[in-house]
Design an enzyme around this catalytic site. Structure first.
Site, PDB file in Angstrom:
ATOM      1  N   SER A  53     -15.924  32.979  44.660  1.00  0.00           N
ATOM      2  CA  SER A  53     -17.680  34.201  44.636  1.00  0.00           C
ATOM      3  C   SER A  53     -18.229  33.882  45.472  1.00  0.00           C
ATOM      4  CB  SER A  53     -18.150  32.625  44.086  1.00  0.00           C
ATOM      5  OG  SER A  53     -19.400  32.892  42.615  1.00  0.00           O
ATOM      6  N   HIS A  96     -16.037  34.005  34.759  1.00  0.00           N
ATOM      7  CA  HIS A  96     -16.489  33.931  36.528  1.00  0.00           C
ATOM      8  C   HIS A  96     -16.918  31.620  35.904  1.00  0.00           C
ATOM      9  CE1 HIS A  96     -17.740  34.102  40.482  1.00  0.00           C
ATOM     10  NE2 HIS A  96     -18.578  33.384  39.645  1.00  0.00           N
ATOM     11  N   ASP A 137     -14.847  37.473  34.522  1.00  0.00           N
ATOM     12  CA  ASP A 137     -15.365  37.540  35.195  1.00  0.00           C
ATOM     13  C   ASP A 137     -16.775  38.898  35.028  1.00  0.00           C
ATOM     14  OD1 ASP A 137     -16.434  37.337  37.953  1.00  0.00           O
ATOM     15  OD2 ASP A 137     -15.423  35.049  37.865  1.00  0.00           O
TER      16      ASP A 137
END
Length: 330
Positions: A172, A300, A270
Site C-alpha cells: 500500500s 485492498h 483494489d
C-alpha cells in the site's frame, strides 16, 4: 469529478467468498482530518499485533535502533529482525516499509509477516518507522526510508548481510514509498537495490481525483476519498494537479529505466489495480524484469481475512517465491 460508481453498481458480488466475512468486520474507512486526530489521540483503534506468536516466529530476534536521519532531520526508528542462529555465509536482506495511506501505521504492523519471511528465507529484515503525514510532508518520509537503506548498507558486516542481495518491500503506502525509494536510489547512485517487492502499491495521486474512475475497483477498505486525503496529506497540495512534484509520485516519473527487477501483487477489486498494472507495463517497456500478479476477487487490504485464507496464503507464497528467486540470481 464523478466519484466511483461502485455505490450504484456494487462490487460485493465479485469478492472472493473467503474474503467476504472480513468486509463485515472491517468496513471501509473514511480517512480524514477527524479520523487521523482520533488515531493520534488513541480514541480510534489503530493496527494491532497478534496476542501470541508461534514459537518458531517468537524465536526470531527483533531489536529496536535509532539511526541518523537526513541532515537536519530527527533520528529514524527501525526494527531489525534476524534469524535465531548464525550463518557461515552472508545473508540476504530486506528493507520493509509499512503501509497506512501515508498517514498512519507503524513498523510493528508487519511484525508477524516479517518474522515469517526471516524464517522462510533465512534473511535479515529492517523495518523503518518513517514519519507520517500530514505532520511530515514529502520528502520527509522518503528521506527516512533512504536513511534506513543507507544504514543497512553500512552495517552489512555487522549484520552478516550480502550487500549485493538487499531488496526493498512494501505494501500500500509502503509500496509507494518503496517505489519512490527505488527511483531515488537509482538517481543518487549510492546504495544499490537488487529487487523491489510491491504489494498493492500506492503509486499515483491521480487515482480517485483526476483519473477515470473504475466501475468496480475501490469500493472497499481504501476508497477514492481516503486516497485523495492520503495524497493531499503527503504532498501538501491537491492531488491530481499540475503543481504536484513529479519526484513525489512514482507514477509520474519520466523514466523507469535502470530500476531493479520488480514484482507487483494487487487485488482485482483494489483501488490501485489500474495504476499498478500501468506501472508494471511501463517497467516492462523500460527493460526492467517485472512480474505482475492480479488476485481475483481481492480488495485492498484483503490480508484482513487472516493468514489462513487461501488467497492470503497464495499472496504470501508469491512474495516469498519472488524474493527467493531474486536472491538466488545475485
Amino acid at each position: 469529478m464523478t466519484e466511483l460508481s461502485t455505490t450504484e453498481t456494487g462490487s460485493r458480488h465479485l469478492v472472493a467468498p473467503e474474503l467476504l466475512a472480513a468486509l463485515d468486520l472491517f468496513p471501509s474507512m473514511v480517512v480524514d482530518d477527524t479520523y487521523i486526530t482520533a488515531i493520534r489521540g488513541g480514541t480510534v483503534p489503530s493496527f494491532s499485533l497478534p496476542a501470541d506468536l508461534p514459537p518458531a516466529l517468537a524465536a526470531i530476534r527483533r531489536e529496536e535502533h535509532f539511526i541518523p536521519g537526513a541532515p537536519g532531520s530527527p533520528n529514524v526508528r527501525i526494527l531489525v529482525y534476524t534469524p535465531p542462529t548464525g550463518s557461515v555465509s552472508p545473508r540476504s536482506a530486506i528493507l520493509e516499509i509499512h503501509g497506512g495511506g501515508y498517514v498512519m501505521g507503524s513498523a510493528e504492523i508487519s511484525d508477524a509477516s516479517n518474522r515469517a519471511l526471516v524464517q522462510d528465507l533465512d534473511c535479515v529484515i529492517v523495518s523503518v518507522d518513517y514519519r507520517l503525514a500530514p505532520e511530515t510532508r514529502w520528502p520527509g518520509a522518503l528521506e527516512d526510508c533512504y536513511a534506513a537503506l543507507k544504514w543497512l548498507h553500512e552495517q552489512v558486516a555487522t549484520l552478516g548481510v550480502d550487500a549485493a542481495r538487499i531488496a526493498i518491500m512494501g505494501g500500500s503506502a509502503g509500496g509507494g514509498h518503496a517505489a519512490a525509494l527505488a527511483l531515488l536510489a537509482r538517481d543518487r547512485g549510492e546504495y544499490p537495490i537488487c529487487f523491489q517487492m510491491l504489494h498493492a502499491p500506492m503509486l499515483d495521486d491521480r487515482t480517485g481525483s483526476t483519473s477515470e474512475p473504475h466501475p468496480y475497483a475501490g469500493e472497499f477498505i481504501w476508497t477514492p476519498g481516503s486516497n485523495r486525503f492520503g495524497w493531499r496529506a503527503l504532498l501538501g497540495v491537491e492531488p491530481g494537479g499540475a503543481d504536484v512534484p513529479a519526484n513525489a509520485v512514482p507514477a509520474r516519473a519520466a523514466s523507469l529505466e535502470g530500476l531493479p527487477p520488480t514484482a507487483i501483487v494487487v487485488g482485482a477489486l483494489d483501488l490501485f489495480l489500474e495504476e499498478d498494472m500501468d506501472y508494471a507495463r511501463r517497467l516492462i517497456r523500460a527493460g526492467v524484469p517485472t512480474e505482475l500478479h492480479v488476485i481475483p476477487g481481492a480488495y485492498h487490504g484483503y490480508g484482513l481475512a487472516g493468514p489462513g485464507a487461501p488467497l492470503v496464503r497464495l499472496t504470501a507464497q508469491l512474495q516469498r517465491d519472488a524474493l527467493a528467486r531474486a536472491f538466488a540470481t545475485q
